[in-house]
Scaffold this active site. Sequence first.
Site, mmCIF file in Angstrom:
data_model
loop_
_atom_site.group_PDB
_atom_site.id
_atom_site.type_symbol
_atom_site.label_atom_id
_atom_site.label_comp_id
_atom_site.label_asym_id
_atom_site.label_seq_id
_atom_site.Cartn_x
_atom_site.Cartn_y
_atom_site.Cartn_z
ATOM 1 N N ASP A 93 4.665 0.131 1.616
ATOM 2 C CA ASP A 93 5.190 -1.127 1.038
ATOM 3 C C ASP A 93 6.699 -1.160 0.907
ATOM 4 O O ASP A 93 7.266 -2.185 0.549
ATOM 5 C CB ASP A 93 4.681 -1.225 -0.425
ATOM 6 N N LYS A 99 6.319 -7.145 -7.075
ATOM 7 C CA LYS A 99 5.804 -8.140 -6.110
ATOM 8 C C LYS A 99 4.367 -8.498 -6.455
ATOM 9 O O LYS A 99 3.680 -7.742 -7.168
ATOM 10 C CB LYS A 99 5.854 -7.606 -4.670
HETATM 11 O O1 C5P Z 1 1.744 4.245 2.041
HETATM 12 P P1 C5P Z 1 1.370 4.556 0.644
HETATM 13 O O2 C5P Z 1 1.760 5.937 0.228
HETATM 14 O O3 C5P Z 1 1.814 3.528 -0.340
HETATM 15 O O4 C5P Z 1 -0.210 4.507 0.621
HETATM 16 C C1 C5P Z 1 -0.994 5.123 -0.359
HETATM 17 C C2 C5P Z 1 -2.386 5.327 0.210
HETATM 18 O O5 C5P Z 1 -3.036 4.059 0.414
HETATM 19 C C3 C5P Z 1 -2.414 5.990 1.579
HETATM 20 O O6 C5P Z 1 -2.447 7.386 1.438
HETATM 21 C C4 C5P Z 1 -3.681 5.459 2.182
HETATM 22 O O7 C5P Z 1 -4.793 6.180 1.694
HETATM 23 C C5 C5P Z 1 -3.785 4.062 1.624
HETATM 24 N N1 C5P Z 1 -3.232 3.036 2.543
HETATM 25 C C6 C5P Z 1 -3.976 2.684 3.653
HETATM 26 N N2 C5P Z 1 -3.471 1.736 4.521
HETATM 27 C C7 C5P Z 1 -2.288 1.141 4.264
HETATM 28 C C8 C5P Z 1 -1.533 1.491 3.138
HETATM 29 C C9 C5P Z 1 -2.043 2.449 2.283
HETATM 30 O O8 C5P Z 1 -5.072 3.201 3.896
HETATM 31 N N3 C5P Z 1 -1.841 0.207 5.107
#
Ligand code: C5P
Length: 294
Positions: free
Chosen positions: A135, A12
């Site tokens: 995501d 994406k």
């Molecule tokens: O959700 P995901 O594991 O993809 O996110 C990786 C990191 O990115 C999270 O641990 C967080 O530190 C940050 N993040 C965030 N806010 C979001 C998505 C991700 O702070 N909406």
Amino acid sequence: MSRELRVRSYAKINLGLEITGRRDDGYHDLVSVMQTISLADTLIFNPSDHISVDSGVPELAQEGDLIWKAAVALRDTTGTNQGIHVRVEKEIPSKAGLGGGSSNCATTLLVLSKIWKIGMPAETLAKIAATLGSDIAFFLHGGTALTRGRGEMVESLPDAPSRWVLLVNPRESLSTASVFQELRAEEHTNGSATLRLASREREGILDYKLMRNNLSLAAQRLCPSIKPILTELREYSSATLMSGSGSTSFGLFENKQEARAVEEMFVARNYNTLLCAFIPGHEVMREKLKTMYI
Ligand code: C5P
């Protein structure tokens, strides 16, 4: 499942991404318009009595891990004792803002729920996806979508008008967590431009002047080589942005030859480039339907 199943797992880009605030749980609230593109990994599913993942090379451990986590989460939720072997043919650069790991995870959830014959409502699958990453829910839908919350709330939009996408990567990766950590409170915005971008999409218009990504400055502080890419891309495309938390930037083009010519300039400077296109929602759906014939 009696034979090998090969399924494309699309990347994406974010046509808009505004971080609106920091939450008590450590995540950030955001508003984003996401778009599936033709760049894709291939996941190859083979029958097995246990769960195993071959992600090819060690630096893909994270992607492999998300595929494995998806399979285990589905097994634990349903109590099934079925297994699977998943092999990854990797095309999407890792830690590049293109959602490769999340896409692989969502593809695994969708494919296994079919081949393990788990009649799981879409909302339950979305809930499992949200526990695995912010995501991932988007990739259960694909096409063009507005996402909110920490990214897990997804509203499908009509397909954006088709465009060529020139991706340019500085050959450096960025971890999402580190970019969010680098983001300053004064770089938060209220999301209104991206919400207007989504409204214009509903009218069938891709309004370039509403495209923004307020993780871009944080990513450039961590990876200064993003800035000259954006500056140069902007000379050729009025729709230029960094994708997600970086490190890839993109320019949109209506004309393939023009995009190809700009790509050659970046290649001559040793950047990593890829030319691809928007993938409409129905094509993403067709890929998912492959599992119906297994
Ligand atoms: O959700 P995901 O594991 O993809 O996110 C990786 C990191 O990115 C999270 O641990 C967080 O530190 C940050 N993040 C965030 N806010 C979001 C998505 C991700 O702070 N909406």
